[in-house]
Design an enzyme around this catalytic site. Structure first.
Site, PDB file in Angstrom:
ATOM      1  N   ASP A  93      14.720  -3.510   1.668  1.00  0.00           N
ATOM      2  CA  ASP A  93      13.894  -3.374   0.294  1.00  0.00           C
ATOM      3  C   ASP A  93      12.676  -3.516   0.593  1.00  0.00           C
ATOM      4  OD1 ASP A  93      12.925  -3.843  -2.087  1.00  0.00           O
ATOM      5  OD2 ASP A  93      14.105  -5.213  -2.896  1.00  0.00           O
ATOM      6  N   PHE A 114      14.499 -11.640  -3.006  1.00  0.00           N
ATOM      7  CA  PHE A 114      14.121 -10.950  -4.338  1.00  0.00           C
ATOM      8  C   PHE A 114      14.415  -9.625  -4.505  1.00  0.00           C
ATOM      9  CE2 PHE A 114      11.720  -9.771  -7.964  1.00  0.00           C
ATOM     10  CZ  PHE A 114      12.337 -10.302  -8.832  1.00  0.00           C
ATOM     11  N   LYS A 125       6.664  -0.633  -6.599  1.00  0.00           N
ATOM     12  CA  LYS A 125       5.036  -1.543  -6.625  1.00  0.00           C
ATOM     13  C   LYS A 125       4.094  -0.451  -6.305  1.00  0.00           C
ATOM     14  CE  LYS A 125       6.474  -6.163  -6.781  1.00  0.00           C
ATOM     15  NZ  LYS A 125       7.764  -6.676  -6.664  1.00  0.00           N
TER      16      LYS A 125
HETATM   17  C1  LIG Z   1       9.276  -6.775  -7.131  1.00  0.00           C
HETATM   18  C2  LIG Z   1      10.370  -6.386  -6.310  1.00  0.00           C
HETATM   19  C3  LIG Z   1      11.454  -5.814  -6.905  1.00  0.00           C
HETATM   20  C4  LIG Z   1      11.737  -5.482  -8.109  1.00  0.00           C
HETATM   21  O1  LIG Z   1      10.802  -4.555  -8.836  1.00  0.00           O
HETATM   22  P1  LIG Z   1      10.351  -4.432 -10.354  1.00  0.00           P
HETATM   23  O2  LIG Z   1       9.454  -3.372 -10.322  1.00  0.00           O
HETATM   24  O3  LIG Z   1      10.105  -5.521 -10.839  1.00  0.00           O
HETATM   25  O4  LIG Z   1      11.835  -3.914 -10.761  1.00  0.00           O
HETATM   26  C5  LIG Z   1      12.449  -5.746  -5.988  1.00  0.00           C
HETATM   27  N1  LIG Z   1      12.313  -5.915  -4.509  1.00  0.00           N
HETATM   28  C6  LIG Z   1      11.268  -6.596  -4.153  1.00  0.00           C
HETATM   29  C7  LIG Z   1      10.995  -6.823  -2.802  1.00  0.00           C
HETATM   30  C8  LIG Z   1      10.437  -6.641  -5.040  1.00  0.00           C
HETATM   31  O5  LIG Z   1       9.106  -7.386  -4.278  1.00  0.00           O
END
Ligand SMILES: *Cc1c(COP(=O)(O)O)cnc(C)c1O
Length: 385
Positions: free
Chosen positions: A208, A123, A237
């Protein structure tokens, strides 16, 4: 717009690991605004920093330097293996920016290579381009055709990455642990193997860490647990303690943007950076990652007891305070709803798995309280089978 499947709850106030609804009913919050409220709701150091900064300077453009942005950048660089920082406003902006940076690197140093290898079940956020990076059909199919330049391969398999690498590949992008994909933990050697392969090919490794970063899995950054150093990481986050902020960090050699090649109006604004600095400083000074390790181990052992009690729980997995419990059928909605009624907030990360992502500074008592709600719920679900 009806984009979110909402629970029947309006949250009006939060403090620590607790929130309250309009009727004054209290809930123990093990969702943390989706792993965002790293120090719980309205932590005094975050509230203090935001209040003070709101009185001092809320926004100026990136045409100028500001003190909070410099302080947060310095703290990030001093406590990571990365050298340079770009600030934005969300996780997806961080990942999107990281991919743009990798493409610049490809143009400058890899004969125009631009493709990025990502993994299935990953994700990376919701922009059209990051939907292409996110290896989940449910996020991709509604929006085809997708932007070009990504290939999604099996997670936890170095060979899949090797086979997908071509002369057009500029980077591999992975989550150290897949969060939204259901809390999937790779084998010990996976990231090492990928790092070695990237070095061999001269391509970049992007991690990420929007979910795994800032203490969530028991170290300040997730990569620390896998014995490697990435070229680029993304953060979001938990970085702002509840305030929207994102960032990507890169090694000196990968920091190839020239002035004007990337930007953001709000990115790195003093208000968000003051929140980020206060949050990160507290997390480092108070050794929150160390506490996450301990509380996480305790939560894991308590959940392990539930797993051995109920045979329809097929798996328990996690690191630190990023944990999922998996069922043999699609019971998540039922469990989450029953827990909500009894005052515990959980997240249905998959139809058959619930996720525990509490604030990083919860206590063992909070864990006990959550288990005391969850256990009878699981027993009821078990009886109804
Ligand atoms: C939540 C998440 C995102 C996206 O973050 P947003 O602030 O919702 O745009 C991207 N990568 C990972 C691994 C995430 O958990």
């Amino acid at each position: 717009m009806r984009t979110f499947k909402r629970m029947p709850l309006t949250v009006v106030r939060g403090e620590g690991a607790r929130v309250w609804d309009e009727q004054g009913k209290e809930y123990l919050d093990f969702t943390s605004g989706w792993a965002v409220n790293s120090l719980g709701h309205c932590h005094p150091v975050v509230v203090g920093a935001v209040s003070e900064q709101a009185r001092t300077l809320i926004q100026t453009s990136n045409q100028f330097y500001t003190i909070p942005q410099l302080k947060l950048a310095q703290l990030l660089v001093e406590n990571s293996c990365l050298d340079k920082v770009f600030f934005c406003n969300s996780g997806v902006e961080a990942v999107e920016g990281a991919v743009k940076l990798a493409r610049r690197y490809g143009k400058l140093h890899l004969s125009g290579a631009y493709r990025v290898i990502t993994t299935l079940n990953s994700f990376h956020g919701r922009t059209l381009t990051m939907v292409a990076a996110t290896g989940q059909p449910k996020h991709q199919e509604p929006y085809t055709p997708l932007p070009d330049g990504f290939v999604n391969v099996e997670y936890n398999k170095v060979n899949a990455i090797k086979e997908a690498t071509t002369s057009e590949t500029c980077a591999v992008m992975l989550e150290p642990i897949q969060g939204e994909g259901g809390v999937n933990i790779p084998g010990d050697d996976y990231l090492k193997g990928v790092r070695t392969w990237c070095d061999q090919k001269g391509i970049l490794l992007i991690l990420d860490e929007v979910q795994t970063g800032i203490g969530r899995i028991g170290t300040l950054f997730g990569y620390e647990q896998f014995g490697i150093e990435p070229d680029i990481i993304t953060l979001g986050k938990g970085l702002g303690g509840g305030v929207p902020i994102g960032a990507f960090l890169a090694k000196e050699k990968a920091s190839v943007f020239a002035p004007g090649e990337h930007g953001s109006t709000f990115g790195g604004n003093p208000l968000a950076c003051a929140a980020g600095y206060a949050t990160l400083k507290f997390i480092i000074d108070d050794d929150i990652p160390g506490k996450v390790k301990q509380t996480g181990a305790y939560m894991m052992s308590e959940l392990e007891k539930l797993k051995s009690k109920f045979d329809y729980i097929t798996d328990l997995r996690g690191r630190g305070l990023l944990v999922a419990l998996q069922f043999d059928r699609d019971l998540s909605d039922k469990v989450v709803k029953a827990c909500l009624e009894r005052g515990l907030l959980l997240n249905a990360v998959k139809p058959n798995a619930v996720r525990f992502i509490p604030p990083l500074n919860i206590t063992e008592n909070d864990v006990d309280e959550a288990i005391a709600v969850l256990e009878p719920v699981l027993a009821e679900v078990s009886e109804e089978r």
